[in-house]
Design a protein around this motif. Structure first.
Motif, PDB file in Angstrom:
ATOM      1  N   VAL A 226       0.840  -1.206   0.000  1.00 48.17           N
ATOM      2  CA  VAL A 226       0.000   0.000   0.000  1.00 48.17           C
ATOM      3  C   VAL A 226       0.869   1.246   0.000  1.00 48.17           C
ATOM      4  CG1 VAL A 226      -1.591   1.367   1.402  1.00 48.17           C
ATOM      5  CG2 VAL A 226      -2.021  -1.059   1.073  1.00 48.17           C
ATOM      6  N   TRP A 227       1.907   1.248   0.825  1.00 55.92           N
ATOM      7  CA  TRP A 227       2.749   2.440   0.932  1.00 55.92           C
ATOM      8  C   TRP A 227       3.517   2.685  -0.366  1.00 55.92           C
ATOM      9  CZ3 TRP A 227       2.116   6.072   4.313  1.00 55.92           C
ATOM     10  CH2 TRP A 227       3.091   7.067   4.457  1.00 55.92           C
ATOM     11  N   ALA A 228       3.986   1.630  -1.012  1.00 52.08           N
ATOM     12  CA  ALA A 228       4.742   1.787  -2.255  1.00 52.08           C
ATOM     13  C   ALA A 228       3.857   2.269  -3.399  1.00 52.08           C
ATOM     14  CB  ALA A 228       5.406   0.469  -2.636  1.00 52.08           C
ATOM     15  N   MET A 229       2.586   1.845  -3.423  1.00 48.55           N
ATOM     16  CA  MET A 229       1.719   2.151  -4.554  1.00 48.55           C
ATOM     17  C   MET A 229       0.923   3.440  -4.380  1.00 48.55           C
ATOM     18  SD  MET A 229       0.275  -1.614  -5.692  1.00 48.55           S
ATOM     19  CE  MET A 229      -0.582  -0.911  -7.111  1.00 48.55           C
ATOM     20  N   THR A 230       0.368   3.684  -3.183  1.00 48.69           N
ATOM     21  CA  THR A 230      -0.554   4.816  -3.018  1.00 48.69           C
ATOM     22  C   THR A 230      -0.270   5.689  -1.813  1.00 48.69           C
ATOM     23  OG1 THR A 230      -2.134   3.567  -1.660  1.00 48.69           O
ATOM     24  CG2 THR A 230      -2.403   3.430  -4.054  1.00 48.69           C
ATOM     25  N   ARG A 231       0.511   5.192  -0.849  1.00 50.87           N
ATOM     26  CA  ARG A 231       0.714   5.885   0.429  1.00 50.87           C
ATOM     27  C   ARG A 231      -0.612   6.213   1.121  1.00 50.87           C
ATOM     28  NH1 ARG A 231       5.435   6.551  -1.972  1.00 50.87           N
ATOM     29  NH2 ARG A 231       7.301   6.879  -0.680  1.00 50.87           N
ATOM     30  N   GLY A 232      -1.582   5.352   0.877  1.00 49.63           N
ATOM     31  CA  GLY A 232      -2.885   5.537   1.513  1.00 49.63           C
ATOM     32  C   GLY A 232      -3.824   6.431   0.748  1.00 49.63           C
ATOM     33  N   GLY A 233      -3.378   7.021  -0.346  1.00 51.69           N
ATOM     34  CA  GLY A 233      -4.208   7.954  -1.091  1.00 51.69           C
ATOM     35  C   GLY A 233      -4.996   7.280  -2.202  1.00 51.69           C
ATOM     36  N   PRO A 234      -5.715   8.086  -2.993  1.00 54.16           N
ATOM     37  CA  PRO A 234      -5.882   9.533  -2.802  1.00 54.16           C
ATOM     38  C   PRO A 234      -6.723   9.847  -1.564  1.00 54.16           C
ATOM     39  CG  PRO A 234      -7.282   8.718  -4.587  1.00 54.16           C
ATOM     40  CD  PRO A 234      -6.420   7.573  -4.184  1.00 54.16           C
ATOM     41  N   GLY A 235      -6.320  10.864  -0.845  1.00 52.84           N
ATOM     42  CA  GLY A 235      -6.938  11.147   0.451  1.00 52.84           C
ATOM     43  C   GLY A 235      -6.598  10.041   1.424  1.00 52.84           C
ATOM     44  N   PHE A 236      -7.638   9.438   1.996  1.00 54.06           N
ATOM     45  CA  PHE A 236      -7.445   8.291   2.888  1.00 54.06           C
ATOM     46  C   PHE A 236      -8.130   7.046   2.335  1.00 54.06           C
ATOM     47  CE2 PHE A 236      -7.702  12.180   5.502  1.00 54.06           C
ATOM     48  CZ  PHE A 236      -6.414  12.190   6.006  1.00 54.06           C
ATOM     49  N   SER A 237      -8.415   7.057   1.012  1.00 52.62           N
ATOM     50  CA  SER A 237      -9.253   6.017   0.429  1.00 52.62           C
ATOM     51  C   SER A 237      -8.609   4.638   0.457  1.00 52.62           C
ATOM     52  CB  SER A 237      -9.622   6.385  -1.005  1.00 52.62           C
ATOM     53  OG  SER A 237      -8.451   6.510  -1.803  1.00 52.62           O
ATOM     54  N   SER A 238      -7.283   4.549   0.385  1.00 51.47           N
ATOM     55  CA  SER A 238      -6.642   3.233   0.385  1.00 51.47           C
ATOM     56  C   SER A 238      -5.807   2.996   1.633  1.00 51.47           C
ATOM     57  CB  SER A 238      -5.759   3.070  -0.874  1.00 51.47           C
ATOM     58  OG  SER A 238      -4.701   4.009  -0.865  1.00 51.47           O
ATOM     59  N   ASP A 239      -6.035   3.807   2.667  1.00 45.63           N
ATOM     60  CA  ASP A 239      -5.328   3.592   3.933  1.00 45.63           C
ATOM     61  C   ASP A 239      -5.774   2.283   4.572  1.00 45.63           C
ATOM     62  OD1 ASP A 239      -3.290   5.274   4.846  1.00 45.63           O
ATOM     63  OD2 ASP A 239      -4.698   6.917   5.204  1.00 45.63           O
ATOM     64  N   VAL A 240      -4.818   1.525   5.054  1.00 43.13           N
ATOM     65  CA  VAL A 240      -5.097   0.364   5.890  1.00 43.13           C
ATOM     66  C   VAL A 240      -4.558   0.669   7.283  1.00 43.13           C
ATOM     67  CG1 VAL A 240      -5.150  -1.340   4.045  1.00 43.13           C
ATOM     68  CG2 VAL A 240      -2.968  -0.740   5.078  1.00 43.13           C
ATOM     69  N   LEU A 241      -4.847  -0.208   8.229  1.00 43.59           N
ATOM     70  CA  LEU A 241      -4.507   0.093   9.610  1.00 43.59           C
ATOM     71  C   LEU A 241      -3.000   0.308   9.791  1.00 43.59           C
ATOM     72  CD1 LEU A 241      -5.556   0.559  12.389  1.00 43.59           C
ATOM     73  CD2 LEU A 241      -5.689  -1.901  12.769  1.00 43.59           C
ATOM     74  N   ALA A 242      -2.186  -0.496   9.119  1.00 47.20           N
ATOM     75  CA  ALA A 242      -0.732  -0.362   9.268  1.00 47.20           C
ATOM     76  C   ALA A 242      -0.240   0.977   8.728  1.00 47.20           C
ATOM     77  CB  ALA A 242      -0.037  -1.516   8.552  1.00 47.20           C
ATOM     78  N   SER A 243      -0.798   1.442   7.613  1.00 51.92           N
ATOM     79  CA  SER A 243      -0.367   2.738   7.076  1.00 51.92           C
ATOM     80  C   SER A 243      -0.862   3.882   7.949  1.00 51.92           C
ATOM     81  CB  SER A 243      -0.866   2.909   5.635  1.00 51.92           C
ATOM     82  OG  SER A 243      -2.279   2.953   5.568  1.00 51.92           O
ATOM     83  N   VAL A 244      -2.037   3.735   8.544  1.00 50.04           N
ATOM     84  CA  VAL A 244      -2.547   4.741   9.480  1.00 50.04           C
ATOM     85  C   VAL A 244      -1.617   4.849  10.686  1.00 50.04           C
ATOM     86  CG1 VAL A 244      -4.395   5.195  11.141  1.00 50.04           C
ATOM     87  CG2 VAL A 244      -4.970   4.617   8.792  1.00 50.04           C
ATOM     88  N   ILE A 245      -1.201   3.707  11.206  1.00 50.49           N
ATOM     89  CA  ILE A 245      -0.290   3.687  12.353  1.00 50.49           C
ATOM     90  C   ILE A 245       1.013   4.396  12.002  1.00 50.49           C
ATOM     91  CG2 ILE A 245       1.125   2.160  13.795  1.00 50.49           C
ATOM     92  CD1 ILE A 245      -1.184   0.104  13.561  1.00 50.49           C
TER      93      ILE A 245
END
Length: 286
Positions: A226-245
């Motif tokens: 997730v971090w390599a592809m989107t960094r949780g974006g756009p916005g917070f749409s692809s955030d998962v718990l680990a990226s939020v942490i």
């Protein structure tokens, strides 16, 4: 009566010590620091304030929902595709050895490398996928820029990367099935599809248990792709718990990020423990 010796138990002491230092101590420390507002110099006890704040922020809650949805979708796809590919790759198809290598190859590639590769391939205008679609008159979507598609796109890449391991596990499971079962089914007039449902699926249940558990744990803990592809974006749409942490830690909310780690640990335990019991029970009954 001969007294039982405790000598063999001394050999367990090194493993227990390592487990205690590397797992029990950090876990207890995380539980404590999740109840504090802390930095490298001091920690102020705040009770459950971090947990209340975590579940009162919509984007943090969305990370939890995304994590569960991502884990379920990728687990289902890896399980189904892994079984179907394993059946195909054990059926004597032409080029079977080469096809096995091709299917398993993505497992060997770095997750970060896969993420960066597909980040370029899924570029909305210059990516190889949309360029190829434009050749046949299809206007490709913004795979990673459309909020409704971003997480699903990451999930597809995760399935592509992880289905090889699921296939390998199923191939090992299929190798343990005696041909006599299929011979008996054919004598009884069972079709290929009936043999698959009545013979193959029940007898590879131990492999299914392994694939489901590994896929779920991997999906719940996912961060690097997730971090390599989107960094949780756009916005917070692809955030998962680990990226939020990770984002909370970057922002200096260390107590909040530690609380997120505890929530992730509890969530994995709550989901995996009952499922493991259910799968093992089904395995014994069958």
């Amino acid at each position: 009566m001969k007294r039982k010796s405790h000598y063999p138990y001394w050999f367990m002491l090194p493993a227990i010590s390592v487990f205690f230092v590397l797992f029990i101590v950090p876990t207890l420390a995380s539980l404590y620091f999740s109840l504090t507002i802390w930095d490298p110099f001091e920690a102020r006890f705040s009770g459950f304030e971090n947990y209340v704040q975590f579940f009162s922020e919509p984007f943090l809650v969305r990370g939890v929902v995304n994590t569960v949805g991502f884990a379920i979708v990728t687990c289902v796809l890896k399980t189904i595709l892994g079984l179907l590919l394993a059946v195909l790759l054990t059926s004597g198809v032409w080029g079977q050895g080469l096809l096995r290598s091709i299917v398993f190859f993505p497992v060997l590639v770095s997750t970060i490398g896969v993420g960066l590769l597909f980040q370029e391939m899924m570029h909305p205008t210059q990516g190889a996928i949309n360029v190829a679609l434009s050749w046949i008159g299809i206007n490709g979507p913004g795979w990673l820029t459309n909020p409704s598609l971003a997480l699903f796109s990451v999930a597809l890449v995760d399935v592509w990367r992880g289905v090889g391991l699921a296939t390998l596990i199923y191939i090992a499971g299929l190798a343990t099935i005696s041909p006599d079962y299929y011979e008996a089914a054919r004598i009884d007039g069972a079709t290929r599809l009936q043999q698959f449902w009545r013979v193959t699926v029940p007898l590879v249940w131990p492999a299914t248990t392994t694939v489901v558990m590994l896929s779920l744990i991997s999906g719940l803990r996912l961060f690097d792709l997730v971090w390599a592809m989107t960094r949780g974006g756009p916005g917070f749409s692809s955030d998962v718990l680990a990226s939020v942490i990770y984002k909370q830690y970057q922002s200096g909310f260390w107590g909040l990020s530690t609380a997120g780690n505890v929530i992730l640990f509890i969530m994995i335990a709550v989901i995996i423990a009952p499922l493991t019991y259910w799968f093992n029970k089904r395995e014994v009954e069958s």
